[in-house]
Design a protein around this motif. Structure first.
Motif, mmCIF file in Angstrom:
data_model
loop_
_atom_site.group_PDB
_atom_site.id
_atom_site.type_symbol
_atom_site.label_atom_id
_atom_site.label_comp_id
_atom_site.label_asym_id
_atom_site.label_seq_id
_atom_site.Cartn_x
_atom_site.Cartn_y
_atom_site.Cartn_z
ATOM 1 N N UNK A 446 -1.373 -10.060 9.057
ATOM 2 C CA UNK A 446 -0.086 -8.831 8.597
ATOM 3 C C UNK A 446 0.789 -9.099 7.564
ATOM 4 N N UNK A 447 0.788 -10.057 7.128
ATOM 5 C CA UNK A 447 2.686 -10.123 6.783
ATOM 6 C C UNK A 447 1.720 -10.106 4.671
ATOM 7 N N UNK A 448 1.077 -11.066 4.824
ATOM 8 C CA UNK A 448 0.106 -11.217 3.446
ATOM 9 C C UNK A 448 -0.427 -10.146 2.587
ATOM 10 N N UNK A 449 -0.140 -9.609 1.726
ATOM 11 C CA UNK A 449 -0.649 -8.458 0.946
ATOM 12 C C UNK A 449 -1.879 -8.522 0.681
ATOM 13 N N UNK A 450 -2.747 -7.548 1.196
ATOM 14 C CA UNK A 450 -4.876 -8.592 0.604
ATOM 15 C C UNK A 450 -4.327 -8.503 -1.070
ATOM 16 N N UNK A 451 -5.755 -8.883 -1.067
ATOM 17 C CA UNK A 451 -5.794 -8.365 -2.221
ATOM 18 C C UNK A 451 -7.072 -7.204 -3.318
ATOM 19 N N UNK A 452 -6.841 -6.588 -3.715
ATOM 20 C CA UNK A 452 -7.764 -5.005 -4.452
ATOM 21 C C UNK A 452 -8.991 -5.802 -5.474
ATOM 22 N N UNK A 453 -8.497 -6.571 -6.381
ATOM 23 C CA UNK A 453 -8.845 -6.423 -7.310
ATOM 24 C C UNK A 453 -10.572 -7.514 -7.560
ATOM 25 N N UNK A 454 -10.924 -8.366 -6.400
ATOM 26 C CA UNK A 454 -11.689 -9.118 -6.136
ATOM 27 C C UNK A 454 -11.474 -10.842 -5.972
ATOM 28 N N UNK A 455 -10.222 -10.820 -6.522
ATOM 29 C CA UNK A 455 -9.860 -12.166 -6.264
ATOM 30 C C UNK A 455 -9.117 -12.728 -4.811
ATOM 31 N N UNK A 456 -8.917 -13.927 -4.718
ATOM 32 C CA UNK A 456 -8.499 -13.914 -3.612
ATOM 33 C C UNK A 456 -7.384 -14.530 -3.133
ATOM 34 N N UNK A 457 -6.712 -14.112 -2.168
ATOM 35 C CA UNK A 457 -5.013 -15.442 -2.283
ATOM 36 C C UNK A 457 -4.717 -15.662 -0.866
ATOM 37 N N UNK A 458 -4.095 -15.760 -0.604
ATOM 38 C CA UNK A 458 -3.554 -17.048 0.737
ATOM 39 C C UNK A 458 -4.036 -15.820 2.193
ATOM 40 N N UNK A 459 -4.026 -14.589 1.815
ATOM 41 C CA UNK A 459 -4.742 -13.845 3.072
ATOM 42 C C UNK A 459 -6.447 -13.577 2.391
ATOM 43 N N UNK A 460 -7.095 -13.996 2.150
ATOM 44 C CA UNK A 460 -8.211 -13.595 2.032
ATOM 45 C C UNK A 460 -9.330 -15.356 2.105
ATOM 46 N N UNK A 461 -8.738 -15.703 1.324
ATOM 47 C CA UNK A 461 -8.613 -17.494 1.733
ATOM 48 C C UNK A 461 -8.485 -17.918 3.577
#
Length: 648
Positions: A446-461
């Motif tokens: 809920x708190x971490x912004x999702x990535x839109x460019x195909x990379x992976x941040x904390x939320x995605x991982x």
């Protein structure tokens, strides 16, 4: 290429200056290996460090900040492969020069020299360390060319980080009190310095591939990682220096002077990072040209100071520290086994006053609290609610974890089985009972912004990990219960127990294992975060009671046992305590203390069961209000029709 060239030139200059100041390349009075070895060894180690930085930094950047949809991703992996190749060659050269240094053998190309070198790298611990480092770096070189899958690269990055483990175990304090602390501090220092330095070098090399818009975005992501790296490098560097310097007057020694130079470079890097994060990145995002020149000027200067820090660090590795690396003149058996000075006799209150810091878990708990609270603050700022009890429980759980891994339990567990078992019970039962209701995965989603460019941040991982097939298996309630209870027997009645006592890496693995298995079991019972499958509440209670009965049986088996589990360790301490009586006390702790979290879990499951029934009743009432009790009317009509048919 100006930045990497400046980095290498300044690093070599700083290394030469550091060796001159510290005397690291001075001729030896006895069995001098010659100037080529004395100067070549620190240069080779510097190249190992720079190669490792490029390898790890590029991989972390690819995994965390770059997108496979853009050419930058493959370019970063090429940088990682080239850096790993440099590290491979430099590690092999370091192993060879180290052999020449410690044996005094002249370089030759005959069979006798080859046999001696082979014996050194195959049977001597120092030679084995450099052989392992070389082989791992070579494997990473190949994998960086062969692997392009985003998820698989995480494992390649982990392997790259593992290449630094043998180097961390070769620290100055390897033979003195504080050995474990020295390994942890040096390991953290090497890894996070590599991510920090290598990430910036990779961005400089990719500047044309990235373009301006992507450069600003990647730099913003890198700056967050760099801030974490700066904190860890500063704290671990302080811990390492404290172990090796001892008192303030020791700063007047050559070793102390080099430490001061490294601290000054670190402070300058912190200032550069602050300027980059607070001013230049924002300015570049607003203007296409006005901030380009000052930005690259700052980056080149930052790399130059990183070169100073890297060169001085390599020189420190060849400089004798002020603190002598030896045990007391007449060590006790306990000191011979543990390599540590004895703590005071363990009166009950000393478990709350004695400290033996474990920097890895201290930093992990600190960052865990910070990022959790930051996520809660972000939710509240945008108007979303997050129950305060979850935050309180999460913070309390991490504070307890920090206390167990750094306080009196950690100070005494190497000497007393009962202290070890107390820590085990806290890690596997008490800490997870506090952490699981904090719902960290739900908060991150809920708190971490999702990535839109195909990379992976904390939320995605995090979401990928939670929904992976491996997670689906180990999060299954039955599997989690088997891991929780079964690992008790496997751990204590196998060589794993001995490994965790003799090797600091084994000790760290033990903490992580107990914590994870306990977390999975508690998550299957009372967790809020998403899992593939949850048992109905009656079966959760049955699973809890069955597992804890098995757990209690384990405690009784140890309490009633008449043989020592680790006789040549706890039985050889000679510390004034009966090892068998203490082991039986540990069994009593496993049997009795485990009941407290069991009761808490049972109450929580029953409470959630009641709330679930209440929610289901309210849902049915709302449905009945919306449909005008259509289901009830239909049911009554069916009964009436059956009655009419029977009467007919």
């Amino acid at each position: 290429m100006l930045g990497p060239a400046a980095l290498l030139a300044v690093a070599l200059a700083a290394l030469i200056g550091g060796l001159l100041v510290g005397g690291g390349a001075d001729p030896l009075a006895i069995q001098d290996p010659g100037p080529v070895v004395r100067w070549g060894l620190p240069v080779a180690k510097l190249l190992v460090n720079l190669g490792a930085a490029g390898m790890i930094g590029a991989l972390v950047l690819a995994v965390w900040a770059l997108s496979p949809k853009h050419p930058e991703f493959d370019a970063a992996l090429d940088v990682a492969a080239a850096s790993a190749a440099v590290m491979t060659v430099a590690s092999a050269a370091t192993g060879l020069i180290t052999f020449l240094d410690v044996t005094g053998e002249p370089l030759a190309f005959d069979d006798l020299f080859g046999r001696k070198l082979g014996q050194f790298i195959s049977t001597i611990e120092l030679g084995q360390a450099w052989l392992i480092t070389t082989l791992v770096a070579a494997a990473v070189t190949v994998l960086c060319f062969a692997v392009r899958n985003h998820t698989a690269l995480v494992f390649v990055a982990v392997l790259a980080v593992a290449s630094l483990v043998p180097m961390a175990q070769q620290g100055h304090a390897a033979g003195t009190a504080g050995h474990d602390a020295a390994i942890a501090a040096l390991g953290l220092h090497l890894v996070f310095a590599a991510v920090w330095l290598g990430g910036l070098v990779t961005i400089v090399l990719l500047q044309r591939t990235l373009g301006r818009d992507r450069l600003v975005l990647v730099m913003a992501r890198y700056s967050t990682v760099a801030l974490v790296c700066f904190i860890v490098v500063a704290i671990s560097g302080y811990a390492s220096a404290a172990l090796r310097i001892g008192d303030w007057p020791d700063l007047a020694t050559p070793y102390g002077a080099l430490v001061i130079a490294k601290v000054a470079a670190l402070v300058a890097l912190g200032l550069f990072g602050a300027a980059q994060r607070r001013w230049l990145i924002g300015r570049m995002s607003r203007s296409a040209t006005s901030a380009t020149r000052p930005f690259w000027t700052l980056v080149v200067m930052e790399l130059a100071f990183m070169g100073i820090a890297a060169g001085v660090a390599a020189a420190l590795g060849r400089t004798a520290p002020p603190v002598a690396e030896r045990l007391p003149t007449v060590p006790t058996p306990a000191e011979l086994l543990t390599g540590e000075p004895l703590p005071p006799w363990p009166e009950w209150w000393r478990y709350f006053t004695e400290w033996r810091p474990d920097l890895i878990w201290l930093l992990a708990c600190g960052f865990g609290i910070f990022f959790y609270v930051a996520g809660v603050v972000r939710l509240r700022r945008r108007g979303d609610r997050w129950p305060i009890y979850r935050t309180v429980l999460w913070v309390a759980g991490l504070v307890l974890l920090a206390f167990i891994t750094n306080g009196g339990v950690n100070a005494y567990e190497s000497y007393l089985f009962s202290a070890h078992m107390l820590g085990h019970m806290a890690l596997t039962m008490a800490v997870p009972v506090l952490l699981v209701p904090g719902a960290p995965v739900t908060l991150a989603a809920r708190a971490v912004h999702p990535r839109k460019d195909g990379s992976r941040g904390g939320r995605e991982w995090i979401l990928i990990a939670v929904h992976s097939r491996f997670a689906q298996v180990i999060a299954n309630p039955i599997v989690a219960a088997v891991l929780f209870a079964g690992s008790l027997w496997v751990f204590y009645y196998s060589p794993l127990f001995r490994w965790t006592m003799l090797d600091h890496i084994g000790h760290e693995w033990m903490i992580a294992h107990f914590l994870i298995t306990g977390y999975l079991f508690v998550q299957s019972l009372i967790g809020i975060d998403p899992v593939p499958y949850r048992l109905p509440y009656p079966f959760r209670l049955l699973l809890l009671l069955g597992t804890m009965a098995f757990h209690a049986f384990f405690g009784l088996a140890i309490m009633m046992g008449t043989g020592l589990l680790l006789a040549d360790w706890y039985g050889a301490m000679g510390w004034g305590a009966d090892a068998l009586v203490d082991q039986q006390l540990g069994g009593g702790i496993a049997w009795s203390i485990g009941e407290i979290p069991t009761v808490a879990l049972a109450i929580t499951v029953a409470f959630q069961w009641a709330r679930s029934d209440e929610k289901e009743s309210r849902r049915r009432d709302r449905h009945a209000d919306r449909t005008g009790d259509a289901e009830l009317a239909e049911y009554n009509a069916r009964l009436a029709a059956l009655a009419d048919r029977d009467n007919a």
